[in-house]
Motif scaffolding. Structure first.
Motif, PDB file in Angstrom:
ATOM      1  N   ILE A  13       0.837  -1.209   0.000  1.00 31.45           N
ATOM      2  CA  ILE A  13       0.000   0.000   0.000  1.00 31.45           C
ATOM      3  C   ILE A  13       0.865   1.248   0.000  1.00 31.45           C
ATOM      4  N   ASN A  14       1.894   1.264   0.861  1.00 35.17           N
ATOM      5  CA  ASN A  14       2.772   2.430   0.943  1.00 35.17           C
ATOM      6  C   ASN A  14       3.461   2.722  -0.384  1.00 35.17           C
ATOM      7  N   ASP A  60     -10.005  -8.562   2.233  1.00 31.51           N
ATOM      8  CA  ASP A  60     -10.097  -8.114   3.628  1.00 31.51           C
ATOM      9  C   ASP A  60     -10.311  -6.613   3.752  1.00 31.51           C
ATOM     10  N   PHE A  61      -9.753  -5.830   2.824  1.00 29.68           N
ATOM     11  CA  PHE A  61      -9.827  -4.379   2.945  1.00 29.68           C
ATOM     12  C   PHE A  61     -10.518  -3.698   1.767  1.00 29.68           C
ATOM     13  N   GLY A  62     -10.948  -4.476   0.786  1.00 26.72           N
ATOM     14  CA  GLY A  62     -11.640  -3.891  -0.355  1.00 26.72           C
ATOM     15  C   GLY A  62     -10.746  -3.069  -1.257  1.00 26.72           C
ATOM     16  N   LEU A  63      -9.440  -3.350  -1.252  1.00 29.48           N
ATOM     17  CA  LEU A  63      -8.495  -2.595  -2.078  1.00 29.48           C
ATOM     18  C   LEU A  63      -8.233  -3.362  -3.373  1.00 29.48           C
ATOM     19  N   ASP A  64      -8.629  -2.782  -4.478  1.00 30.49           N
ATOM     20  CA  ASP A  64      -8.379  -3.414  -5.768  1.00 30.49           C
ATOM     21  C   ASP A  64      -7.093  -2.841  -6.345  1.00 30.49           C
ATOM     22  N   ILE A  65      -6.175  -3.711  -6.676  1.00 27.76           N
ATOM     23  CA  ILE A  65      -4.875  -3.277  -7.204  1.00 27.76           C
ATOM     24  C   ILE A  65      -4.750  -3.839  -8.614  1.00 27.76           C
ATOM     25  N   SER A  68      -1.942  -3.498 -15.267  1.00 26.10           N
ATOM     26  CA  SER A  68      -2.049  -3.106 -16.673  1.00 26.10           C
ATOM     27  C   SER A  68      -1.093  -3.955 -17.506  1.00 26.10           C
ATOM     28  N   LYS A  69      -1.655  -4.841 -18.335  1.00 25.92           N
ATOM     29  CA  LYS A  69      -0.812  -5.662 -19.205  1.00 25.92           C
ATOM     30  C   LYS A  69      -0.082  -4.811 -20.245  1.00 25.92           C
ATOM     31  N   LYS A  70      -0.722  -3.733 -20.632  1.00 31.14           N
ATOM     32  CA  LYS A  70      -0.117  -2.858 -21.647  1.00 31.14           C
ATOM     33  C   LYS A  70       1.134  -2.177 -21.109  1.00 31.14           C
ATOM     34  N   HIS A  71       1.020  -1.612 -19.880  1.00 29.77           N
ATOM     35  CA  HIS A  71       2.145  -0.872 -19.309  1.00 29.77           C
ATOM     36  C   HIS A  71       2.966  -1.698 -18.321  1.00 29.77           C
ATOM     37  N   LYS A  72       2.459  -2.903 -17.992  1.00 32.64           N
ATOM     38  CA  LYS A  72       3.136  -3.825 -17.085  1.00 32.64           C
ATOM     39  C   LYS A  72       3.392  -3.191 -15.718  1.00 32.64           C
ATOM     40  N   ILE A  73       2.331  -2.583 -15.180  1.00 33.51           N
ATOM     41  CA  ILE A  73       2.451  -1.929 -13.868  1.00 33.51           C
ATOM     42  C   ILE A  73       1.202  -2.211 -13.027  1.00 33.51           C
ATOM     43  N   TYR A  74       1.392  -2.118 -11.710  1.00 34.56           N
ATOM     44  CA  TYR A  74       0.294  -2.163 -10.751  1.00 34.56           C
ATOM     45  C   TYR A  74      -0.009  -0.744 -10.289  1.00 34.56           C
ATOM     46  N   THR A  75      -1.286  -0.467 -10.044  1.00 34.35           N
ATOM     47  CA  THR A  75      -1.693   0.844  -9.543  1.00 34.35           C
ATOM     48  C   THR A  75      -2.721   0.678  -8.434  1.00 34.35           C
ATOM     49  N   LEU A  76      -2.864   1.737  -7.670  1.00 35.87           N
ATOM     50  CA  LEU A  76      -3.904   1.802  -6.640  1.00 35.87           C
ATOM     51  C   LEU A  76      -4.740   3.021  -6.994  1.00 35.87           C
TER      52      LEU A  76
END
Length: 301
Positions: A13-14, A60-65, A68-76
């Motif tokens: 998360i941080n 548990d916390f409802g956080l969808d992460i 992106s297959k196009k950019h190959k990154i995770y986001t919040l």
């Protein structure tokens, strides 16, 4: 270990909060492994553990992460801390992380000197809640200066105004009661248990319009005025979750509106801003504060 799992999830998360545009999986994994190295822990973040952590953050916390297959990154995306459990864990974890390279608590970290707030009872109370055990304890009542024995079904622990409270029912009632942890002593788990407890949603709804822990009034619309100094403090640290604040430029002051129960704790909070406060609505609250100020003036002439 559970501690490591929680640490990993808070680190995720941080890191995502610090990288709003997204971060690759390799960067995330590398960052977390390096953090554990600072703790002198030899940790390899396997793909299975990484996927499980993302799954638990979602469940548990409802956080969808999203990934992106196009950019190959995770986001919040569109994230705000609207779960007080996450905020509590994050704040504690940030302090811990900042001290990880220090030997003990550095002298430049100066905590406030406070008397006990009852945290020593946290462990046994959380155990009772998890086991649905009816508990008995001694409780000191400030208003009558007497210690009484209480028998309670414990449901939740709630923080308010830097104090912690136990929420529960008396054994044979269905009415919420709150008990300050700083006034609880000699907690005992009885052999008796209870089957059903209110949901956390029900508990949160019960306290939604309350300031602090008193709930014995109806919800009212309140409008207040403050000078620019007090208004800026209140803007940065809202009085209540319902707060709406507007700056009146031509008058160089703030107006604050709330939907709240006007309890003794709320009145005490307003008195702490007596330097500039003006009660615009409701009239009975304006009269109440005026009466308190008049009595204070007599006592302090």
């Amino acid at each position: 270990m559970l501690q490591n799992k929680i640490s990993r999830q808070l680190l995720i998360i941080n890191i995502l909060l610090d990288n709003q545009d997204g971060i690759s999986k390799n960067e995330l994994v590398s960052f977390i492994e390096k953090k554990f190295e600072l703790l002198n822990q030899n940790f390899k973040y396997l793909d299975l553990a990484f996927k499980r952590d993302l799954k638990e953050l979602r469940e548990d916390f409802g956080l969808d992460i999203p990934y992106s297959k196009k950019h190959k990154i995770y986001t919040l995306n569109d994230y705000t801390i609207n779960d007080s459990r996450i905020e509590l864990l994050l704040n504690s974890f940030k302090i811990f992380s900042s001290l990880v390279n220090s030997s003990g608590l550095p002298e430049y970290i100066i905590p406030e000197k406070r008397k006990s707030n009852g945290i020593e009872n946290f462990s046994i109370l959380t155990e009772a809640i998890n086991k649905k055990s009816i508990i008995e304890f001694y409780y000191f009542k400030y208003d009558i200066n007497v210690t009484e024995t209480k028998t309670v079904k414990p449901f939740a622990l709630k923080e308010s105004k830097n104090r912690w409270y136990l929420i529960g029912f008396y054994e044979n009632t269905q009415e919420f009661r709150t008990f300050g942890l700083d006034r609880i002593n000699n907690v005992t788990l009885t052999v008796r248990t209870y089957k059903k407890s209110p949901s956390i949603t029900e508990i949160n709804d019960y306290f939604r319009d309350s300031f602090a822990m008193f709930t014995d009034e109806k919800t009212e619309f309140v409008k207040l005025g403050f000078d620019i100094r007090d208004g800026n403090y209140i803007k940065s640290y809202p009085i209540h979750t319902s707060q709406q604040i507007n700056f009146i430029e031509k008058e160089n002051r703030y107006e604050v509106t709330l939907n709240i129960k006007i309890t003794l704790d709320f009145i005490m909070e307003l008195l702490s801003r007596s330097w500039s406060i003006e009660v615009i609505e409701p009239l009975h609250l304006r009269k109440k504060l005026a009466s308190i100020f008049q009595e204070a003036l007599k006592r302090n002439k």
